[in-house]
Scaffold this motif. Structure first.
Motif, PDB file in Angstrom:
ATOM      1  N   ILE A  53     -22.591 -19.666   5.140  1.00 30.50           N
ATOM      2  CA  ILE A  53     -21.889 -18.490   4.615  1.00 30.50           C
ATOM      3  C   ILE A  53     -22.712 -17.848   3.500  1.00 30.50           C
ATOM      4  O   ILE A  53     -22.866 -16.617   3.447  1.00 30.50           O
ATOM      5  CB  ILE A  53     -20.485 -18.879   4.112  1.00 30.50           C
ATOM      6  CG1 ILE A  53     -19.602 -19.263   5.302  1.00 30.50           C
ATOM      7  CG2 ILE A  53     -19.853 -17.744   3.308  1.00 30.50           C
ATOM      8  CD1 ILE A  53     -18.270 -19.874   4.908  1.00 30.50           C
ATOM      9  N   ALA A  54     -23.268 -18.682   2.597  1.00 29.92           N
ATOM     10  CA  ALA A  54     -24.081 -18.148   1.501  1.00 29.92           C
ATOM     11  C   ALA A  54     -25.336 -17.463   2.036  1.00 29.92           C
ATOM     12  O   ALA A  54     -25.724 -16.385   1.561  1.00 29.92           O
ATOM     13  CB  ALA A  54     -24.464 -19.272   0.540  1.00 29.92           C
ATOM     14  N   ALA A  55     -25.976 -18.053   3.045  1.00 27.26           N
ATOM     15  CA  ALA A  55     -27.177 -17.455   3.624  1.00 27.26           C
ATOM     16  C   ALA A  55     -26.845 -16.130   4.310  1.00 27.26           C
ATOM     17  O   ALA A  55     -27.592 -15.148   4.197  1.00 27.26           O
ATOM     18  CB  ALA A  55     -27.819 -18.421   4.623  1.00 27.26           C
ATOM     19  N   GLY A  56     -25.735 -16.065   4.992  1.00 25.99           N
ATOM     20  CA  GLY A  56     -25.317 -14.819   5.642  1.00 25.99           C
ATOM     21  C   GLY A  56     -25.025 -13.732   4.617  1.00 25.99           C
ATOM     22  O   GLY A  56     -25.402 -12.564   4.797  1.00 25.99           O
ATOM     23  N   VAL A  96     -26.965 -10.155   4.264  1.00 30.44           N
ATOM     24  CA  VAL A  96     -26.290  -8.854   4.275  1.00 30.44           C
ATOM     25  C   VAL A  96     -26.674  -8.058   3.037  1.00 30.44           C
ATOM     26  O   VAL A  96     -26.936  -6.857   3.114  1.00 30.44           O
ATOM     27  CB  VAL A  96     -24.761  -9.044   4.369  1.00 30.44           C
ATOM     28  CG1 VAL A  96     -24.023  -7.736   4.110  1.00 30.44           C
ATOM     29  CG2 VAL A  96     -24.377  -9.599   5.731  1.00 30.44           C
ATOM     30  N   TRP A  97     -26.720  -8.723   1.888  1.00 32.48           N
ATOM     31  CA  TRP A  97     -27.111  -8.048   0.649  1.00 32.48           C
ATOM     32  C   TRP A  97     -28.552  -7.530   0.754  1.00 32.48           C
ATOM     33  O   TRP A  97     -28.848  -6.416   0.356  1.00 32.48           O
ATOM     34  CB  TRP A  97     -27.000  -9.001  -0.535  1.00 32.48           C
ATOM     35  CG  TRP A  97     -27.522  -8.393  -1.797  1.00 32.48           C
ATOM     36  CD1 TRP A  97     -26.881  -7.529  -2.629  1.00 32.48           C
ATOM     37  CD2 TRP A  97     -28.827  -8.583  -2.353  1.00 32.48           C
ATOM     38  NE1 TRP A  97     -27.704  -7.178  -3.666  1.00 32.48           N
ATOM     39  CE2 TRP A  97     -28.908  -7.811  -3.525  1.00 32.48           C
ATOM     40  CE3 TRP A  97     -29.942  -9.337  -1.965  1.00 32.48           C
ATOM     41  CZ2 TRP A  97     -30.046  -7.773  -4.304  1.00 32.48           C
ATOM     42  CZ3 TRP A  97     -31.066  -9.293  -2.757  1.00 32.48           C
ATOM     43  CH2 TRP A  97     -31.116  -8.518  -3.917  1.00 32.48           C
ATOM     44  N   GLY A  98     -29.446  -8.349   1.310  1.00 31.77           N
ATOM     45  CA  GLY A  98     -30.840  -7.941   1.464  1.00 31.77           C
ATOM     46  C   GLY A  98     -30.994  -6.731   2.371  1.00 31.77           C
ATOM     47  O   GLY A  98     -31.768  -5.819   2.086  1.00 31.77           O
ATOM     48  N   GLY A 130     -31.003   0.882   1.208  1.00 25.96           N
ATOM     49  CA  GLY A 130     -30.918   1.768   0.050  1.00 25.96           C
ATOM     50  C   GLY A 130     -32.290   2.187  -0.442  1.00 25.96           C
ATOM     51  O   GLY A 130     -32.520   3.346  -0.789  1.00 25.96           O
ATOM     52  N   TRP A 131     -33.228   1.252  -0.457  1.00 27.09           N
ATOM     53  CA  TRP A 131     -34.586   1.557  -0.902  1.00 27.09           C
ATOM     54  C   TRP A 131     -35.235   2.561   0.043  1.00 27.09           C
ATOM     55  O   TRP A 131     -35.872   3.511  -0.382  1.00 27.09           O
ATOM     56  CB  TRP A 131     -35.432   0.277  -0.961  1.00 27.09           C
ATOM     57  CG  TRP A 131     -36.825   0.529  -1.451  1.00 27.09           C
ATOM     58  CD1 TRP A 131     -37.237   0.536  -2.735  1.00 27.09           C
ATOM     59  CD2 TRP A 131     -37.981   0.831  -0.640  1.00 27.09           C
ATOM     60  NE1 TRP A 131     -38.571   0.817  -2.799  1.00 27.09           N
ATOM     61  CE2 TRP A 131     -39.057   1.002  -1.516  1.00 27.09           C
ATOM     62  CE3 TRP A 131     -38.191   0.962   0.716  1.00 27.09           C
ATOM     63  CZ2 TRP A 131     -40.333   1.306  -1.071  1.00 27.09           C
ATOM     64  CZ3 TRP A 131     -39.463   1.267   1.161  1.00 27.09           C
ATOM     65  CH2 TRP A 131     -40.523   1.437   0.266  1.00 27.09           C
ATOM     66  N   VAL A 132     -35.058   2.348   1.361  1.00 31.41           N
ATOM     67  CA  VAL A 132     -35.630   3.264   2.338  1.00 31.41           C
ATOM     68  C   VAL A 132     -35.065   4.659   2.181  1.00 31.41           C
ATOM     69  O   VAL A 132     -35.797   5.652   2.184  1.00 31.41           O
ATOM     70  CB  VAL A 132     -35.396   2.735   3.779  1.00 31.41           C
ATOM     71  CG1 VAL A 132     -35.700   3.798   4.821  1.00 31.41           C
ATOM     72  CG2 VAL A 132     -36.236   1.489   4.032  1.00 31.41           C
ATOM     73  N   LEU A 133     -33.759   4.764   1.989  1.00 29.03           N
ATOM     74  CA  LEU A 133     -33.140   6.071   1.830  1.00 29.03           C
ATOM     75  C   LEU A 133     -33.598   6.765   0.559  1.00 29.03           C
ATOM     76  O   LEU A 133     -33.803   7.975   0.539  1.00 29.03           O
ATOM     77  CB  LEU A 133     -31.621   5.950   1.852  1.00 29.03           C
ATOM     78  CG  LEU A 133     -31.003   5.595   3.200  1.00 29.03           C
ATOM     79  CD1 LEU A 133     -29.505   5.391   3.063  1.00 29.03           C
ATOM     80  CD2 LEU A 133     -31.274   6.687   4.208  1.00 29.03           C
TER      81      LEU A 133
END
Length: 145
Positions: A119-122, A126-128, A134-137
């Protein structure tokens, strides 16, 4: 404007120089200032008189007290009923939240450590992905400016 006419804020002595045009002699006039570094306030300080304490005599009302009319009692009963209803709604919401939280805590306790890692890895993945999008946009997207 010559430099000698500019007041110096932190100077201990102020001097003014005058040049005689015919002979070229320089005459310096020195003025001593006060040793006070802060701004000078020439305004008088206003004096505030403290008001005397007033002594109040108790007010005695010799007139008989009128009985409350039926309308006032009805309004008071409606206000009390509305307040009781609000209290009931708040307590219901509080009890509902407590029961949902206790259910969630019970489910979390049932999760194995291996599942918690997944769950923590997922969540981190998702955050990454969201941060990357966001960075791409922000950096590669066309700006309208």
């Amino acid at each position: 404007m010559s430099a000698s006419n500019i007041p110096l804020a932190h100077a201990e002595e102020v001097a003014e120089a005058v040049v005689d045009a015919a002979s070229g002699d320089v005459e310096v006039t020195e003025e001593e200032t006060a040793d006070f570094d802060g701004p000078v306030d020439n305004d008088p300080v206003p004096v505030v008189d403290e008001p005397e304490e007033e002594q109040h005599e108790p007010v005695v009302d010799d007139e008989p007290v009128e009985e409350d009319s039926g309308e006032d009692e009805a309004a008071e009963e409606e206000a009390a009923a509305a307040e009781e209803e609000e209290t009931n709604i708040v307590s219901e919401v509080t009890e509902s939240a407590k029961s949902k939280i206790s259910e969630i805590v019970g489910h979390i306790k049932d999760i194995s450590p291996q599942q918690k890692k997944k769950i923590a890895a997922g969540a981190l993945g998702v955050w990454g992905v969201a941060a990357g999008a966001g960075w791409v946009l922000n950096n590669l997207g066309g700006s309208d400016e």
